[in-house]
Design an enzyme around this catalytic site. Structure first.
Site, mmCIF file in Angstrom:
data_model
loop_
_atom_site.group_PDB
_atom_site.id
_atom_site.type_symbol
_atom_site.label_atom_id
_atom_site.label_comp_id
_atom_site.label_asym_id
_atom_site.label_seq_id
_atom_site.Cartn_x
_atom_site.Cartn_y
_atom_site.Cartn_z
ATOM 1 N N HIS A 180 0.840 -1.205 0.000
ATOM 2 C CA HIS A 180 0.000 0.000 0.000
ATOM 3 C C HIS A 180 0.875 1.254 0.000
ATOM 4 O O HIS A 180 0.666 2.175 -0.806
ATOM 5 C CB HIS A 180 -0.921 -0.025 1.223
ATOM 6 C CG HIS A 180 -1.680 1.252 1.444
ATOM 7 N ND1 HIS A 180 -2.990 1.416 1.055
ATOM 8 C CD2 HIS A 180 -1.313 2.428 2.031
ATOM 9 C CE1 HIS A 180 -3.395 2.633 1.377
ATOM 10 N NE2 HIS A 180 -2.388 3.262 1.974
ATOM 11 N N GLU A 181 1.852 1.300 0.904
ATOM 12 C CA GLU A 181 2.711 2.484 1.007
ATOM 13 C C GLU A 181 3.587 2.649 -0.236
ATOM 14 O O GLU A 181 3.817 3.767 -0.707
ATOM 15 C CB GLU A 181 3.581 2.406 2.267
ATOM 16 C CG GLU A 181 2.802 2.382 3.581
ATOM 17 C CD GLU A 181 1.868 3.570 3.751
ATOM 18 O OE1 GLU A 181 2.114 4.629 3.130
ATOM 19 O OE2 GLU A 181 0.878 3.453 4.484
ATOM 20 N N HIS A 184 1.711 4.374 -2.906
ATOM 21 C CA HIS A 184 1.736 5.831 -2.763
ATOM 22 C C HIS A 184 3.001 6.403 -3.408
ATOM 23 O O HIS A 184 2.961 7.441 -4.084
ATOM 24 C CB HIS A 184 1.703 6.223 -1.286
ATOM 25 C CG HIS A 184 0.342 6.187 -0.666
ATOM 26 N ND1 HIS A 184 -0.737 6.889 -1.177
ATOM 27 C CD2 HIS A 184 -0.125 5.552 0.453
ATOM 28 C CE1 HIS A 184 -1.801 6.673 -0.413
ATOM 29 N NE2 HIS A 184 -1.460 5.868 0.578
ATOM 30 N N GLU A 257 -6.249 6.995 -1.342
ATOM 31 C CA GLU A 257 -6.198 5.816 -0.479
ATOM 32 C C GLU A 257 -6.793 4.604 -1.199
ATOM 33 O O GLU A 257 -6.265 3.497 -1.111
ATOM 34 C CB GLU A 257 -6.939 6.079 0.831
ATOM 35 C CG GLU A 257 -6.235 7.055 1.771
ATOM 36 C CD GLU A 257 -4.846 6.570 2.173
ATOM 37 O OE1 GLU A 257 -4.664 5.356 2.396
ATOM 38 O OE2 GLU A 257 -3.939 7.419 2.255
#
Length: 348
Positions: A180-181, A184, A257
């Site tokens: 997930h990070e 980003h 997100e």
């Protein structure tokens, strides 16, 4: 087509996402420079109105923009804006970690098997994401479960994970959070979030300095009416700018997100680990509300990191900071995120 399938389809054009985030970043930078200059112009107009009471505000404004009157405060604020941007670019990692106890981990500095596993997982997901550079990895010494990524580019990117998250998630869940990070970072919305969160807080700090200076000057001044005018302007700005900041953060949109969640599923090829991790993080915050509330409150500058966290603690009922931004959240609700991942959430 399900919401997850739609997000995965949009996420496949990650270069388009990068272009959109770059455009938003330039917009945010321009907006903050405009805000700083506007504050300077208002203060200059107030000062010259006292010196030239016969002149109208429009006449003073025209004299300032044509440099018939020297816009000293405006130029100072413009300098502050430029310096703020340079500081943010140069020390973004320290700014985002400010107030926390942390240490960087590398293959040679990992203190235990858990830290070594974390670094290995980040490296695996970095390869899966096709990133050229390995982000720096930091451990924050905190019991609560959270993580964030930051930086201005893939090369300058960093990731920070709390000790609580590292210790309480299993390997597949940890891998999902890191994916997930890294999404980003891949989408470069880390730059957008960094600039918006840091500059928003710096703007309020500058206004606070003006506020206390005006308050002190009012006590020293014989012209109480004029001093009240300056104080009124600054008070209005002090409460108006947080609203602008909130609207700006909402402009960044909660879709980043969703896109990072979809990026995680794309990298891990499984939606279950991230859903499990989000549930575990949420439940952990709810079960430790009092302890975590105190820990968040006692950690300085949490408001800078809040928009970057994978999980907004406000959503789990953690005590609010009293800021206007607590009325809003740049994160989708847990229910909506799980629904996008293909799961139904029923709160306890």
């Amino acid at each position: 087509m399900s919401q997850l399938e739609n997000l995965l389809k949009n996420n496949s054009d990650w270069r388009g996402v990068i272009r959109a985030n770059n455009r938003k970043t330039f917009f945010v930078i321009g907006l903050f420079i405009l805000i700083y200059v506007a504050i300077g112009v208002l203060v200059d107009m107030y000062i010259y109105t006292r010196h030239f009471p016969q002149a109208s505000p429009s006449e003073i404004f025209q004299a300032l923009i044509t440099f018939h009157l020297f816009p000293l405060v405006t130029l100072i604020m413009l300098g502050v804006a430029v310096i703020s941007l340079l500081i943010t670019f140069s020390f973004h990692d320290r700014l985002m970690l400010m107030g926390t106890e942390y240490h960087e981990i590398t293959p040679t500095t990992a203190q235990n098997t858990a830290e070594q596993q974390l670094y290995n997982v980040v490296e695996e997901m970095k390869i899966a994401a096709g990133l050229q550079y390995m982000p720096r990895v930091y451990i924050i010494d905190a019991d609560y479960m959270n993580a964030f990524a930051s930086g201005f580019s893939e090369k300058s990117a960093m990731m920070a994970i709390t000790r609580g998250l590292m210790e309480k998630l299993n390997r597949s869940e940890l891998q999902a959070v890191m994916a997930h990070e890294l999404s980003h970072i891949r989408h470069l919305d880390i730059k957008l979030t960094l600039i918006a969160s840091v500059l928003a807080n710096l703007t309020v700090m500058v206004l606070d300095m003006f506020f206390y200076n005006a308050l002190f000057s009012r006590r020293q001044s014989d012209d109480e009416r004029s001093s009240n005018g300056l104080l009124t302007i600054i008070i209005v700005l002090r409460y108006l700018l947080p609203v602008i900041n909130v609207l700006l953060l909402l402009y960044l949109s909660r879709t980043r997100e969703y896109m990072a969640d979809a990026g995680c599923v794309q990298l891990t090829r499984d939606n279950q680990p991230l859903a499990s991790a989000l549930l575990k993080i949420n439940n952990d915050h709810q079960e430790n509300q009092s302890a975590y509330s105190a820990e968040y409150q006692q950690t300085p500058h949490e408001n800078v990191r809040r928009e970057a966290y994978i999980f907004d603690p406000i959503q789990a009922g953690i005590e609010k900071t009293g800021s206007l931004t607590d009325m809003f959240s740049t994160h989708p609700s847990l229910k909506d995120r799980l629904a996008a991942l293909g799961f139904k959430y029923e709160s306890k």
